[in-house]
Design a protein around this motif. Structure first.
Motif, PDB file in Angstrom:
ATOM      1  N   GLY A   5       0.766  -1.194  -0.008  1.00  0.00           N
ATOM      2  CA  GLY A   5       0.121  -0.016  -0.152  1.00  0.00           C
ATOM      3  C   GLY A   5       0.821   1.132   0.012  1.00  0.00           C
ATOM      4  N   ARG A   6       2.210   0.955   0.027  1.00  0.00           N
ATOM      5  CA  ARG A   6       3.129   2.353   0.178  1.00  0.00           C
ATOM      6  C   ARG A   6       4.146   2.323  -0.935  1.00  0.00           C
ATOM      7  NH1 ARG A   6      -0.101   3.911   3.149  1.00  0.00           N
ATOM      8  NH2 ARG A   6      -0.196   4.457   5.308  1.00  0.00           N
ATOM      9  N   GLN A   7       3.662   1.626  -2.031  1.00  0.00           N
ATOM     10  CA  GLN A   7       4.495   1.282  -3.170  1.00  0.00           C
ATOM     11  C   GLN A   7       4.863   2.629  -3.832  1.00  0.00           C
ATOM     12  OE1 GLN A   7       2.410  -0.906  -2.431  1.00  0.00           O
ATOM     13  NE2 GLN A   7       3.417  -2.438  -1.910  1.00  0.00           N
ATOM     14  N   GLN A   8       4.063   3.458  -3.850  1.00  0.00           N
ATOM     15  CA  GLN A   8       4.312   4.902  -4.223  1.00  0.00           C
ATOM     16  C   GLN A   8       5.593   5.652  -3.711  1.00  0.00           C
ATOM     17  OE1 GLN A   8       0.997   7.267  -4.276  1.00  0.00           O
ATOM     18  NE2 GLN A   8      -0.149   6.074  -5.740  1.00  0.00           N
ATOM     19  N   SER A   9       6.206   5.121  -2.712  1.00  0.00           N
ATOM     20  CA  SER A   9       7.401   5.685  -2.361  1.00  0.00           C
ATOM     21  C   SER A   9       8.589   5.286  -2.843  1.00  0.00           C
ATOM     22  CB  SER A   9       7.452   5.185  -0.782  1.00  0.00           C
ATOM     23  OG  SER A   9       6.719   5.484   0.137  1.00  0.00           O
ATOM     24  N   ALA A  10       8.211   4.312  -3.877  1.00  0.00           N
ATOM     25  CA  ALA A  10       9.334   3.883  -4.661  1.00  0.00           C
ATOM     26  C   ALA A  10       9.854   4.754  -5.969  1.00  0.00           C
ATOM     27  CB  ALA A  10       9.117   2.405  -5.233  1.00  0.00           C
ATOM     28  N   VAL A  11       8.973   5.890  -5.923  1.00  0.00           N
ATOM     29  CA  VAL A  11       9.009   6.813  -7.107  1.00  0.00           C
ATOM     30  C   VAL A  11      10.704   7.325  -7.300  1.00  0.00           C
ATOM     31  CG1 VAL A  11       8.340   8.749  -5.961  1.00  0.00           C
ATOM     32  CG2 VAL A  11       8.019   8.710  -8.222  1.00  0.00           C
ATOM     33  N   MET A  12      11.053   7.633  -6.010  1.00  0.00           N
ATOM     34  CA  MET A  12      12.550   8.038  -6.008  1.00  0.00           C
ATOM     35  C   MET A  12      13.512   7.027  -6.715  1.00  0.00           C
ATOM     36  SD  MET A  12      12.794  10.970  -3.334  1.00  0.00           S
ATOM     37  CE  MET A  12      14.244  11.831  -3.874  1.00  0.00           C
ATOM     38  N   PRO A  13      13.715   5.978  -6.113  1.00  0.00           N
ATOM     39  CA  PRO A  13      14.535   5.026  -6.776  1.00  0.00           C
ATOM     40  C   PRO A  13      14.229   4.651  -8.135  1.00  0.00           C
ATOM     41  CG  PRO A  13      13.217   4.039  -4.955  1.00  0.00           C
ATOM     42  CD  PRO A  13      13.292   5.457  -4.850  1.00  0.00           C
ATOM     43  N   LEU A  14      12.913   4.639  -8.653  1.00  0.00           N
ATOM     44  CA  LEU A  14      12.388   4.271  -9.960  1.00  0.00           C
ATOM     45  C   LEU A  14      12.998   5.436 -11.038  1.00  0.00           C
ATOM     46  CD1 LEU A  14      11.159   1.977  -8.762  1.00  0.00           C
ATOM     47  CD2 LEU A  14       9.170   2.301 -10.330  1.00  0.00           C
ATOM     48  N   LEU A  15      12.886   6.619 -10.445  1.00  0.00           N
ATOM     49  CA  LEU A  15      13.482   7.662 -11.454  1.00  0.00           C
ATOM     50  C   LEU A  15      15.050   7.648 -11.536  1.00  0.00           C
ATOM     51  CD1 LEU A  15      11.352  10.677  -9.863  1.00  0.00           C
ATOM     52  CD2 LEU A  15      11.370   9.952 -12.392  1.00  0.00           C
ATOM     53  N   ASP A  16      15.510   7.154 -10.174  1.00  0.00           N
ATOM     54  CA  ASP A  16      17.100   6.859 -10.475  1.00  0.00           C
ATOM     55  C   ASP A  16      17.469   5.883 -11.348  1.00  0.00           C
ATOM     56  OD1 ASP A  16      19.895   7.265  -9.273  1.00  0.00           O
ATOM     57  OD2 ASP A  16      19.673   5.429  -8.842  1.00  0.00           O
ATOM     58  N   LEU A  17      16.813   4.780 -11.147  1.00  0.00           N
ATOM     59  CA  LEU A  17      16.969   3.578 -12.137  1.00  0.00           C
ATOM     60  C   LEU A  17      16.778   3.812 -13.590  1.00  0.00           C
ATOM     61  CD1 LEU A  17      15.364   0.658  -9.863  1.00  0.00           C
ATOM     62  CD2 LEU A  17      17.691   1.067 -10.559  1.00  0.00           C
ATOM     63  N   THR A  18      15.655   4.896 -13.975  1.00  0.00           N
ATOM     64  CA  THR A  18      15.434   5.290 -15.377  1.00  0.00           C
ATOM     65  C   THR A  18      16.659   5.956 -15.734  1.00  0.00           C
ATOM     66  OG1 THR A  18      13.092   5.710 -14.696  1.00  0.00           O
ATOM     67  CG2 THR A  18      13.976   6.712 -16.479  1.00  0.00           C
TER      68      THR A  18
ATOM     69  N   TYR B 225      13.910  17.860  -7.623  1.00  0.00           N
ATOM     70  CA  TYR B 225      15.339  17.285  -7.231  1.00  0.00           C
ATOM     71  C   TYR B 225      16.125  17.418  -8.383  1.00  0.00           C
ATOM     72  CZ  TYR B 225      12.874  15.214  -3.083  1.00  0.00           C
ATOM     73  OH  TYR B 225      12.162  15.372  -1.876  1.00  0.00           O
ATOM     74  N   SER B 226      17.121  18.025  -7.919  1.00  0.00           N
ATOM     75  CA  SER B 226      18.192  18.541  -8.784  1.00  0.00           C
ATOM     76  C   SER B 226      18.932  17.272  -9.259  1.00  0.00           C
ATOM     77  CB  SER B 226      19.349  19.555  -8.347  1.00  0.00           C
ATOM     78  OG  SER B 226      19.972  18.815  -7.337  1.00  0.00           O
ATOM     79  N   MET B 227      18.855  16.075  -8.627  1.00  0.00           N
ATOM     80  CA  MET B 227      19.847  14.976  -9.174  1.00  0.00           C
ATOM     81  C   MET B 227      19.057  14.185 -10.262  1.00  0.00           C
ATOM     82  SD  MET B 227      17.693  14.016  -6.329  1.00  0.00           S
ATOM     83  CE  MET B 227      18.378  13.120  -4.748  1.00  0.00           C
ATOM     84  N   TYR B 228      17.801  14.690 -10.468  1.00  0.00           N
ATOM     85  CA  TYR B 228      17.207  14.156 -11.870  1.00  0.00           C
ATOM     86  C   TYR B 228      17.268  15.132 -12.861  1.00  0.00           C
ATOM     87  CZ  TYR B 228      15.033  10.907  -8.404  1.00  0.00           C
ATOM     88  OH  TYR B 228      14.742  10.105  -7.141  1.00  0.00           O
ATOM     89  N   ASN B 229      17.758  14.588 -14.057  1.00  0.00           N
ATOM     90  CA  ASN B 229      17.853  15.428 -15.274  1.00  0.00           C
ATOM     91  C   ASN B 229      16.636  15.215 -16.171  1.00  0.00           C
ATOM     92  OD1 ASN B 229      20.507  16.129 -14.517  1.00  0.00           O
ATOM     93  ND2 ASN B 229      21.205  14.121 -15.100  1.00  0.00           N
ATOM     94  N   THR B 230      15.751  16.353 -16.259  1.00  0.00           N
ATOM     95  CA  THR B 230      14.669  16.181 -16.933  1.00  0.00           C
ATOM     96  C   THR B 230      14.824  16.745 -18.418  1.00  0.00           C
ATOM     97  OG1 THR B 230      14.157  18.422 -16.152  1.00  0.00           O
ATOM     98  CG2 THR B 230      12.762  16.480 -14.910  1.00  0.00           C
ATOM     99  N   ALA B 231      15.878  16.687 -19.162  1.00  0.00           N
ATOM    100  CA  ALA B 231      16.230  16.947 -20.181  1.00  0.00           C
ATOM    101  C   ALA B 231      17.670  16.456 -20.755  1.00  0.00           C
ATOM    102  CB  ALA B 231      16.126  18.466 -20.585  1.00  0.00           C
ATOM    103  N   PRO B 232      17.880  16.029 -21.859  1.00  0.00           N
ATOM    104  CA  PRO B 232      19.042  15.263 -22.330  1.00  0.00           C
ATOM    105  C   PRO B 232      20.382  16.151 -21.728  1.00  0.00           C
ATOM    106  CG  PRO B 232      17.815  15.323 -24.216  1.00  0.00           C
ATOM    107  CD  PRO B 232      17.095  16.405 -22.908  1.00  0.00           C
ATOM    108  N   VAL B 233      21.379  15.285 -21.122  1.00  0.00           N
ATOM    109  CA  VAL B 233      22.826  15.849 -20.665  1.00  0.00           C
ATOM    110  C   VAL B 233      23.861  15.231 -21.464  1.00  0.00           C
ATOM    111  CG1 VAL B 233      21.996  16.521 -18.712  1.00  0.00           C
ATOM    112  CG2 VAL B 233      22.738  14.202 -18.831  1.00  0.00           C
TER     113      VAL B 233
END
Ligand code: FES
Length: 219
Positions: free
Chosen positions: A36-49, A94-102
């Motif tokens: 029921g708290r799986q949405q908390s995985a949003v940050m690790p999933l963004l990092d894995l992406t 969060y600045s650690m996620y790049n939302t455009a190509p680098v």
């Protein structure tokens, strides 16, 4: 790089899927949270992406580094059963996620007070000159992007930069050029203190606990 967060830009791919290796890591990341708290995985999933995109991008010509396409955010929303906008909010905050190509190597220069007092201006200028780009830009060969960041928590060995996952500390314009030259040939550069300082010990000899330092063979 670090272009404005544009969900409809032409660099956005049509679709995104985790590959076999990353699917396994996604499953493990989600399993860490209570039912029921799986949405908390949003940050690790963004990092894995970002890591999957970086791995794929490193093999392309010109290469590119890790970033999070809109299609990936939509996919994460679907996997976690949350509204897409909630994923966009996290990724754009969060600045650690790049939302455009680098570029393949994202050089993040710390310019906060301790680094600034220890010469970060000179590091930034030398880096810009060496790479021929300004802040927020990527070299034509896709190898390097440059961005300015706030304190990265390594002030004791200032000035420093972060390049992808690694910290490079005790920088001078000269040793910074060596780091960049190594990376431009995809050779591993020396990570951490560039002057051989161990951890955050004084740059000269130890001033306290000398016996212990001797015993630990750090002097
Ligand atoms: S001020 Fe640069 S790491 Fe803290």
């Amino acid at each position: 790089m670090k272009k404005p967060f544009d969900l409809h830009a032409d660099y956005q791919p049509e679709s995104f899927e985790f590959n076999k290796t990353f699917k396994k890591a996604v499953k493990e990341a989600i399993a860490r949270y209570p039912k029921g708290r799986q949405q908390s995985a949003v940050m690790p999933l963004l990092d894995l992406t970002q890591r999957q995109v970086a791995e794929e991008g490193a093999k392309q010509h010109p290469p590119y580094g890790g970033w999070v396409p809109r299609a990936a955010m939509d996919h994460i929303a679907e996997v976690l059963g949350m509204h897409k906008v909630k994923v966009y909010e996290v990724a754009s905050f969060y600045s650690m996620y790049n939302t455009a190509p680098v570029g393949k190597y994202l050089v993040q220069c710390c310019t906060t007070t301790p680094c600034w007092l220890r010469g970060s201006d000179k590091i930034v200028e030398a880096t810009k000159k060496h790479l021929g780009i300004g802040m927020g830009e990527t070299t034509d060969d896709g190898k390097f992007s440059l961005m300015e960041v706030e304190c990265l928590g390594a002030c004791v060995n200032a000035p420093m930069v972060q390049i992808n996952d690694d910290y490079y500390e005790d920088l001078t314009p000269q040793n910074m050029m060596e780091v960049l030259d190594n990376l431009s040939q995809d050779m591993q550069a020396t990570v951490g203190s560039q002057t051989g300082r161990r951890d955050s010990m004084p740059s000269s000899d130890p001033t306290t606990m000398k016996d212990r330092a001797k015993k630990a063979k750090v002097v």
